[in-house]
Design a protein around this motif. Structure first.
Motif, PDB file in Angstrom:
ATOM      1  N   THR A   1       0.859  -1.181   0.000  1.00 35.63           N
ATOM      2  CA  THR A   1       0.000   0.000   0.000  1.00 35.63           C
ATOM      3  C   THR A   1       0.895   1.231   0.000  1.00 35.63           C
ATOM      4  O   THR A   1       1.858   1.297   0.769  1.00 35.63           O
ATOM      5  CB  THR A   1      -0.897   0.015   1.243  1.00 35.63           C
TER       6      THR A   1
ATOM      7  N   ILE B   1       1.545   7.576   1.702  1.00 38.64           N
ATOM      8  CA  ILE B   1       1.027   8.876   1.266  1.00 38.64           C
ATOM      9  C   ILE B   1       1.462   9.956   2.249  1.00 38.64           C
ATOM     10  O   ILE B   1       1.352   9.801   3.465  1.00 38.64           O
ATOM     11  CB  ILE B   1      -0.514   8.857   1.174  1.00 38.64           C
TER      12      ILE B   1
ATOM     13  N   ALA C   1      -5.415   8.476  -3.977  1.00 40.22           N
ATOM     14  CA  ALA C   1      -5.558   8.273  -2.535  1.00 40.22           C
ATOM     15  C   ALA C   1      -6.512   9.278  -1.908  1.00 40.22           C
ATOM     16  O   ALA C   1      -6.980   9.087  -0.781  1.00 40.22           O
ATOM     17  CB  ALA C   1      -4.190   8.353  -1.852  1.00 40.22           C
TER      18      ALA C   1
ATOM     19  N   LYS D   1      -9.681   4.360  -3.354  1.00 43.45           N
ATOM     20  CA  LYS D   1      -9.197   5.222  -2.267  1.00 43.45           C
ATOM     21  C   LYS D   1      -9.062   4.416  -0.985  1.00 43.45           C
ATOM     22  O   LYS D   1      -8.050   4.524  -0.281  1.00 43.45           O
ATOM     23  CB  LYS D   1     -10.163   6.390  -2.075  1.00 43.45           C
TER      24      LYS D   1
ATOM     25  N   LEU E   1      -6.080   2.222  -1.075  1.00 44.05           N
ATOM     26  CA  LEU E   1      -4.802   2.906  -0.899  1.00 44.05           C
ATOM     27  C   LEU E   1      -4.601   3.453   0.505  1.00 44.05           C
ATOM     28  O   LEU E   1      -3.487   3.832   0.871  1.00 44.05           O
ATOM     29  CB  LEU E   1      -4.685   4.069  -1.897  1.00 44.05           C
ATOM     30  N   ARG E   2      -5.655   3.491   1.287  1.00 42.76           N
ATOM     31  CA  ARG E   2      -5.570   4.127   2.600  1.00 42.76           C
ATOM     32  C   ARG E   2      -6.027   3.158   3.690  1.00 42.76           C
ATOM     33  O   ARG E   2      -6.876   3.479   4.517  1.00 42.76           O
ATOM     34  CB  ARG E   2      -6.413   5.404   2.624  1.00 42.76           C
TER      35      ARG E   2
ATOM     36  N   SER F   1       0.423   1.346   5.284  1.00 40.36           N
ATOM     37  CA  SER F   1       1.422   1.596   4.248  1.00 40.36           C
ATOM     38  C   SER F   1       2.840   1.556   4.806  1.00 40.36           C
ATOM     39  O   SER F   1       3.697   0.815   4.331  1.00 40.36           O
ATOM     40  CB  SER F   1       1.149   2.937   3.567  1.00 40.36           C
TER      41      SER F   1
END
Length: 388
Positions: A204, A207, A307, A367, A370-371, A375
């Motif tokens: 992942t 960000i 994201a 989204k 990715l969140r 990560s």
């Protein structure tokens, strides 16, 4: 686990550094020590969370024509020479347990070979294997036989100078392999992602947090908002910025444009009060308030937009970015813009994307993908495997 020493090496490019900062910071939180190679304009921000190994990079703030391989190749070799000298001394002074090296940091990989230190390669760009090559599939290099012959001759001299000519060939400057690789985005974005074996760990993305910038008030109040950027390299296209701003204006929307260092606001103007022009935008703050992003299709900036659930309209400038556009269209998370386009054509595309409820649903799902909150942890887990 007893704390280990990690040495991180990258070229001076925020699109390569930002995606690993959170993961490296997580390693520090876990009790490891992380040293990071960083040149002048990168050292202050990197030094906020990591121990900096300073060097003077010839690529930092370079005005070289990066689309011209006759300029890029010597610059890359000069960067490698400079970075390798600094890394070698740093390793002699304070030997790391592992080197985490960006895919474009040949110096990091070479240092691992020279000192017998495990290397983990990071991929903020599309990874390559026997089934997919960014250079071949998207013709991302414009070199010729003559330029490559001259370049490899210079590389051979460099390898001889540092005592690696007997173990490393000049061709390995580009085509070197690492047993461990961390790909800094989900597998579904990677072309032919299913062909990558256990040597490649897809994670992942890391960000960046909000910049908490002074522009937040304007950004929050300026709705709907389109963000326009061509990144930090191929960003001298005054006409592109004008067309994009005019297209957004046709819809009565607001625009925030990152112009870079080659185009001034005066060259783009005149503009209305609905337009914010900056050399560099606080991009995370901007994307948090954006309804659409119009960009060159850099992979890091594209993932940052996704994201935040923002659809991406990509006008690729180089082969790599064509690959990003293809992946984003395949996933139904944005569209590719074919230049040249008019302001009216752009307005129609923006309107279509903004009204696409199916795309909005896909964006929301991606989204969340990715969140997922892991990560940095996934990155740190992948590095710690090398300590076993």
């Amino acid at each position: 686990m007893t704390g280990k020493h990690v040495l991180y090496a990258s070229i001076p490019a925020w699109g390569h550094v930002y995606p690993v900062i959170e993961g490296l910071t997580e390693l520090v939180r876990r009790g490891h020590r992380v040293s990071a190679l960083a040149s002048g304009s990168f050292a202050p921000e990197v030094g906020e969370v990591l121990d900096v190994v300073r060097y003077d990079s010839p690529m930092d703030n370079s005005n070289a024509a990066l689309a011209d391989m006759s300029t890029v190749l010597p610059l890359m070799l000069k960067e490698t020479r400079t970075a390798y000298a600094t890394l070698s001394q740093a390793i002699r002074d304070d030997r790391p347990d592992v080197i985490v090296s960006d895919v474009l940091s040949t110096a990091g990989w070479l240092a691992g070979q020279a000192f017998g230190i495990p290397v983990i390669r990071t991929w903020p760009v599309f990874a390559s294997n026997s089934e997919f090559s960014l250079h071949q599939d998207y013709e991302s290099r414009s070199d010729t036989d003559e330029s490559m012959a001259a370049f490899f001759g210079a590389v051979a001299e460099f390898l001889d100078d540092v005592g690696l000519s007997s173990s490393v060939s000049p061709e390995q400057f580009f085509d070197n392999e690492a047993d461990r690789n961390i790909v800094l985005f989900p597998r579904e974005i990677q072309p032919k992602g299913e062909t990558f074996d256990e040597r490649f760990t897809f994670i992942t993305p890391c960000i960046r947090p909000s910049e908490q910038s002074p522009e937040r008030q304007w950004l929050a109040a300026s709705q709907p908002l389109a963000v326009v950027s061509l990144g930090t390299v191929f960003n001298d296209k005054i006409g592109f910025f004008r067309t994009c701003i005019e297209g957004v204006e046709r819809l009565g929307w607001y625009t925030a444009a990152a112009l870079g260092g080659k185009v001034s606001p005066a060259q783009v103007g005149p503009i209305s009060q609905r337009v914010l022009l900056r050399a560099k935008l606080p991009m995370i703050d901007t994307l948090r308030h954006a309804s659409v992003a119009i960009s060159h299709g850099g992979l890091t900036s594209t993932i940052e937009a996704l994201a935040q659930g923002v659809p991406v309209l990509i006008a690729p400038q180089i082969g790599e970015q064509r690959g990003v556009a293809d992946s984003i269209e395949r996933l139904g998370l944005g569209v590719r813009l074919h230049e040249p386009f008019t302001s009216a054509e752009l307005a129609d595309v923006i309107k279509t994307v903004a009204n696409d409820s199916a795309m909005a649903e896909r964006l929301e799902q991606f989204k969340q993908r990715l969140r997922d909150g892991r990560s940095g942890a996934q990155f740190a887990d992948a590095v710690e495997v090398a300590f076993a």
